[in-house]
Scaffold this motif. Structure first.
Motif, short mmCIF file in Angstrom:
data_model
loop_
_atom_site.label_atom_id
_atom_site.label_comp_id
_atom_site.label_asym_id
_atom_site.label_seq_id
_atom_site.Cartn_x
_atom_site.Cartn_y
_atom_site.Cartn_z
N SER A 114 0.82 -1.21 0.00
CA SER A 114 0.00 0.00 0.00
C SER A 114 0.85 1.26 0.00
O SER A 114 0.40 2.32 -0.45
CB SER A 114 -0.92 0.01 1.22
N LEU A 115 2.10 1.17 0.51
CA LEU A 115 2.96 2.35 0.52
C LEU A 115 3.34 2.80 -0.88
O LEU A 115 3.67 3.97 -1.10
CB LEU A 115 4.24 2.05 1.32
N ASN A 116 3.29 1.88 -1.82
CA ASN A 116 3.62 2.21 -3.21
C ASN A 116 2.39 2.65 -4.00
O ASN A 116 2.48 2.89 -5.20
CB ASN A 116 4.26 0.99 -3.89
N LYS A 117 1.24 2.73 -3.34
CA LYS A 117 0.00 3.13 -4.01
C LYS A 117 -0.53 4.41 -3.38
O LYS A 117 -1.64 4.47 -2.85
CB LYS A 117 -1.05 2.01 -3.90
N SER A 118 0.30 5.43 -3.44
CA SER A 118 -0.03 6.69 -2.75
C SER A 118 -1.27 7.37 -3.32
O SER A 118 -1.91 8.17 -2.65
CB SER A 118 1.16 7.64 -2.81
N ASN A 119 -1.60 7.07 -4.56
CA ASN A 119 -2.74 7.73 -5.19
C ASN A 119 -4.06 7.03 -4.90
O ASN A 119 -5.12 7.50 -5.26
CB ASN A 119 -2.54 7.81 -6.72
N GLU A 120 -3.97 5.88 -4.27
CA GLU A 120 -5.18 5.11 -3.99
C GLU A 120 -5.56 5.25 -2.52
O GLU A 120 -4.71 5.37 -1.65
CB GLU A 120 -4.95 3.64 -4.34
N THR A 121 -6.83 5.23 -2.25
CA THR A 121 -7.31 5.26 -0.87
C THR A 121 -7.25 3.84 -0.30
O THR A 121 -7.79 2.90 -0.88
CB THR A 121 -8.76 5.77 -0.81
N VAL A 122 -6.55 3.71 0.83
CA VAL A 122 -6.37 2.40 1.44
C VAL A 122 -7.16 2.34 2.74
O VAL A 122 -7.08 3.24 3.58
CB VAL A 122 -4.88 2.12 1.72
N GLU A 123 -7.96 1.30 2.90
CA GLU A 123 -8.71 1.11 4.13
C GLU A 123 -7.76 0.62 5.22
O GLU A 123 -7.14 -0.43 5.09
CB GLU A 123 -9.83 0.08 3.91
N THR A 124 -7.63 1.42 6.29
CA THR A 124 -6.68 1.06 7.34
C THR A 124 -7.06 -0.24 8.04
O THR A 124 -6.22 -0.95 8.55
CB THR A 124 -6.59 2.18 8.39
N GLY A 125 -8.34 -0.55 8.07
CA GLY A 125 -8.78 -1.77 8.73
C GLY A 125 -8.49 -3.03 7.94
O GLY A 125 -8.75 -4.14 8.42
N SER A 126 -7.96 -2.90 6.74
CA SER A 126 -7.72 -4.07 5.90
C SER A 126 -6.41 -4.77 6.22
O SER A 126 -6.11 -5.81 5.65
CB SER A 126 -7.73 -3.66 4.43
N PHE A 127 -5.60 -4.21 7.13
CA PHE A 127 -4.30 -4.79 7.45
C PHE A 127 -4.39 -5.65 8.72
O PHE A 127 -5.00 -5.24 9.71
CB PHE A 127 -3.24 -3.71 7.65
N ASN A 128 -3.79 -6.81 8.63
CA ASN A 128 -3.73 -7.71 9.79
C ASN A 128 -2.26 -7.91 10.16
O ASN A 128 -1.64 -8.90 9.83
CB ASN A 128 -4.40 -9.04 9.46
N PHE A 129 -1.69 -6.91 10.83
CA PHE A 129 -0.27 -6.93 11.13
C PHE A 129 0.12 -8.12 12.00
O PHE A 129 1.20 -8.68 11.85
CB PHE A 129 0.15 -5.63 11.82
N GLU A 130 -0.76 -8.48 12.93
CA GLU A 130 -0.43 -9.56 13.86
C GLU A 130 -0.14 -10.87 13.12
O GLU A 130 0.71 -11.66 13.55
CB GLU A 130 -1.56 -9.76 14.87
N ASN A 131 -0.83 -11.09 12.00
CA ASN A 131 -0.59 -12.31 11.21
C ASN A 131 0.40 -12.08 10.07
O ASN A 131 1.14 -13.00 9.70
CB ASN A 131 -1.91 -12.83 10.63
N ASP A 132 0.42 -10.85 9.53
CA ASP A 132 1.24 -10.59 8.34
C ASP A 132 2.72 -10.39 8.67
O ASP A 132 3.59 -10.73 7.86
CB ASP A 132 0.72 -9.35 7.61
N VAL A 133 3.01 -9.82 9.84
CA VAL A 133 4.40 -9.46 10.14
C VAL A 133 5.20 -10.69 10.53
O VAL A 133 4.94 -11.33 11.55
CB VAL A 133 4.46 -8.40 11.27
N LYS A 134 6.16 -11.04 9.70
CA LYS A 134 7.07 -12.15 9.97
C LYS A 134 8.49 -11.65 10.24
O LYS A 134 9.33 -12.38 10.75
CB LYS A 134 7.12 -13.11 8.78
N SER A 135 8.75 -10.40 9.87
CA SER A 135 10.06 -9.79 10.06
C SER A 135 9.85 -8.29 10.19
O SER A 135 8.79 -7.75 9.84
CB SER A 135 10.99 -10.10 8.89
N TRP A 136 10.87 -7.60 10.68
CA TRP A 136 10.77 -6.14 10.85
C TRP A 136 10.61 -5.41 9.53
O TRP A 136 10.09 -4.28 9.50
CB TRP A 136 11.99 -5.61 11.61
N VAL A 137 11.02 -6.01 8.42
CA VAL A 137 10.88 -5.33 7.12
C VAL A 137 9.42 -5.26 6.68
O VAL A 137 9.08 -4.48 5.78
CB VAL A 137 11.71 -6.04 6.03
N ASP A 138 8.56 -6.03 7.34
CA ASP A 138 7.15 -6.08 6.93
C ASP A 138 6.35 -4.87 7.38
O ASP A 138 5.17 -4.74 7.04
CB ASP A 138 6.49 -7.36 7.46
N TYR A 139 6.96 -3.98 8.17
CA TYR A 139 6.25 -2.75 8.56
C TYR A 139 7.18 -1.55 8.58
O TYR A 139 6.96 -0.57 9.30
CB TYR A 139 5.56 -2.93 9.92
#
Length: 538
Positions: A114-139
């Motif tokens: 989503s950081l590379n899609k600055s022109n698009e509106t991103v729903e903040t609730g669509s991220f599941n960091f607790e499951n998605d983050v496997k390393s510090w580079v993921d956020y």
């Protein structure tokens, strides 16, 4: 205004988790409004540069190290300068005769995409960091300078066959010409860019090979530059069942503390665990926070919040002459170099209440310790405390509305700094306190975890009823404390270390060059440190 620069060094996977949240917080708190300039001098930790397209860049003055396979999609050179696409970057050999072996890059998390899609509106609730983050580079939010990232290619992240889990492995790595020369050059290049450098901040994992690497790096910094070195050895919370590997971690930690105690100007162990060893224990509790301490993504955010706040002492524009060396000199009296770190998150500014009333009715300890096996007392401390996020109009009512406030001794105080200083003088018996404060709260945005209870309002105030709003900013208090309570930390580690009757039973240590006498000296050093803090401190 002259900037007194600091170079930050992060060594190890968990330290990079903490560091990533720290840099994210700083970027979230950048202020671009010229009418309301930032109270923080960001040039202390950031550097201005120029990329190959002649665009101005603002990147962390940072060196970080991790193992091969820990970086996922992130290029070791970063993406800011696009060196791979540089037309002047010609190969010196015939690329048609090369055999290229490449590994498939790890996928980016939805947040990073989503950081590379600055022109698009991103729903903040669509991220599941607790499951998605496997390393510090993921956020990770900031873009890095090409010299920032160093990968240790000899060891693979999460590899059980050849683990980077021994203190002496890290120490041996530093002595290799390939690593030492390259990393030393990176340090030197950063230092030479500075006009008036004040020192180094070092975050390092203390339970594995990064403990040895960090100890050697800190010795190099002291010998080569003679600047102040503030070190934070980090311990990841672990509630797993006790195992044989716990003793290896204890040896690593003991050796780590011995060496950084010798070479650092000041150091403060960090952990969200109440006890650092053995490693199955309870986590630190916060009244208005609910978090999962076993998630690195959660626990590292809490530690990073403390770091971002307590370091404001030497990063604010209000106190341009305050320096890292002042902090170290205040707290390492008589050679006592260990300190405990505290945090109050969020600082409990209740809805529609003033600071004078909140402090008057406050019960219990003012802070939570983030240093393992150390509960920080309110008394007999040398301490540096930073408070952020309380505006001057929240200290008391005007005289015509004061009612009962006017009868309180603190009503004569005319600023947040004055009132907090008065409170600490009254409640912290036989303590010497250096207090810093700024009015701006800590702004929070993605990917900071949603760990606040539902009674915390949008601006960080505490309500008596559920609110359920996203918290965008909070008041925070953090500090560093040197006092008798540090003795308990040393005693706890010493007790566990003495369980090891002979280091020869741990062949990985002896095979990599650790002598029995060196380990015995380490145990004696811990005992000496414990006794130093048991004295009548003030």
């Amino acid at each position: 205004m002259t900037t007194r620069e600091i170079l930050t060094i992060q060594l190890g996977h968990y330290s990079n988790y903490i560091g990533t949240h720290w840099w994210n917080l700083q970027e979230s708190n950048f202020t671009y409004d010229p009418k309301h300039p930032s109270e923080i001098n960001h040039d202390v930790l950031y550097r201005e540069g120029e990329n190959t397209q002649k665009q101005v860049t603002f990147t962390p003055r940072l060196l970080l190290v991790d193992l091969k396979g820990a970086l996922g999609y992130l290029s070791e050179q970063g993406s800011l300068y696009n060196t791979a696409d540089d037309p002047d970057n010609h190969l010196l050999w015939d690329d048609t005769k090369l055999e290229i072996t490449s590994a498939e890059l790890s996928p980016r998390t939805p947040f990073i995409e989503s950081l590379n899609k600055s022109n698009e509106t991103v729903e903040t609730g669509s991220f599941n960091f607790e499951n998605d983050v496997k390393s510090w580079v993921d956020y990770t939010l900031p873009l890095f300078h090409p010299r920032t990232v160093t990968v240790i290619k000899k060891y693979l992240h999460n590899c059980t066959q050849q683990s980077f889990n021994i203190f002496t492995y890290g120490r041996d790595l530093w002595t290799t010409e390939q690593f030492s020369d390259d990393f030393s050059d990176r340090i030197r290049l950063y230092v030479e860019e500075c006009d008036l450098m004040q020192g180094f901040q070092v975050l390092m994992d203390s339970t594995d090979g990064f403990a040895g690497l960090g100890a050697s790096c800190i010795q190099h910094l002291r010998d080569e530059f003679g600047k102040s070195i503030l070190t934070f050895p980090c311990l990841d919370f672990n509630n797993a069942e006790p195992s044989a590997s716990d003793l290896i971690k204890i040896v690593n930690t003991a050796l780590c503390w011995q060496h950084i105690g010798e070479y650092s100007s000041l150091y403060s162990p960090l952990s969200c665990g109440q006890v650092g060893w053995p490693f199955g224990a309870d986590s630190r509790k916060f009244q208005n926070i609910t978090y999962s301490p076993e998630l690195k993504y959660h626990s590292s955010a809490i530690l990073a919040t403390a770091l971002d706040t307590l370091t404001l002492r030497y990063r604010t524009k209000r106190y341009p002459n305050a320096s890292l060396s002042d902090l170290c000199a205040d707290l390492n009296k008589l050679g006592r170099k260990a300190t405990a770190t505290s945090l109050n998150l969020p600082f409990p500014m209740k809805v529609k209440m003033d600071l004078i009333d909140i402090l008057d009715e406050f019960e219990g300890p003012l802070w939570t310790s983030l240093t393992p096996s150390c509960d920080i007392s309110m008394d007999n401390n040398m301490q540096s405390i930073v408070l952020r996020g309380i505006s001057e109009d929240r200290i008391k009512r005007p005289i015509h509305e004061a009612n009962k406030q006017i009868s309180k001794p603190a009503y004569k105080c005319s600023s947040v700094h004055e009132m907090m200083t008065f409170y600490l003088a009254c409640t912290c018996h036989a303590s010497a306190t250096y207090l810093s404060n700024i009015e701006a709260p800590l702004k929070l945005s993605l990917p900071y975890p949603k760990i606040f209870n539902n009674n915390v309002t949008e601006n960080g105030n505490i309500a008596e009823w559920p609110i359920g709003a996203d918290v965008n900013s909070v008041a925070v208090m953090a500090g560093m404390h040197s006092g008798n309570s540090i003795a308990a930390m040393y005693e706890s580690l010493l007790k566990q270390t003495k369980r090891i009757k002979s280091i020869k039973k741990f062949h990985a240590f002896t095979d990599s060059g650790l002598e029995e006498d060196e380990f015995t000296e380490c145990v004696h050093s811990l005992a000496d440190c414990k006794e130093a803090y048991e004295d009548n401190y003030i």
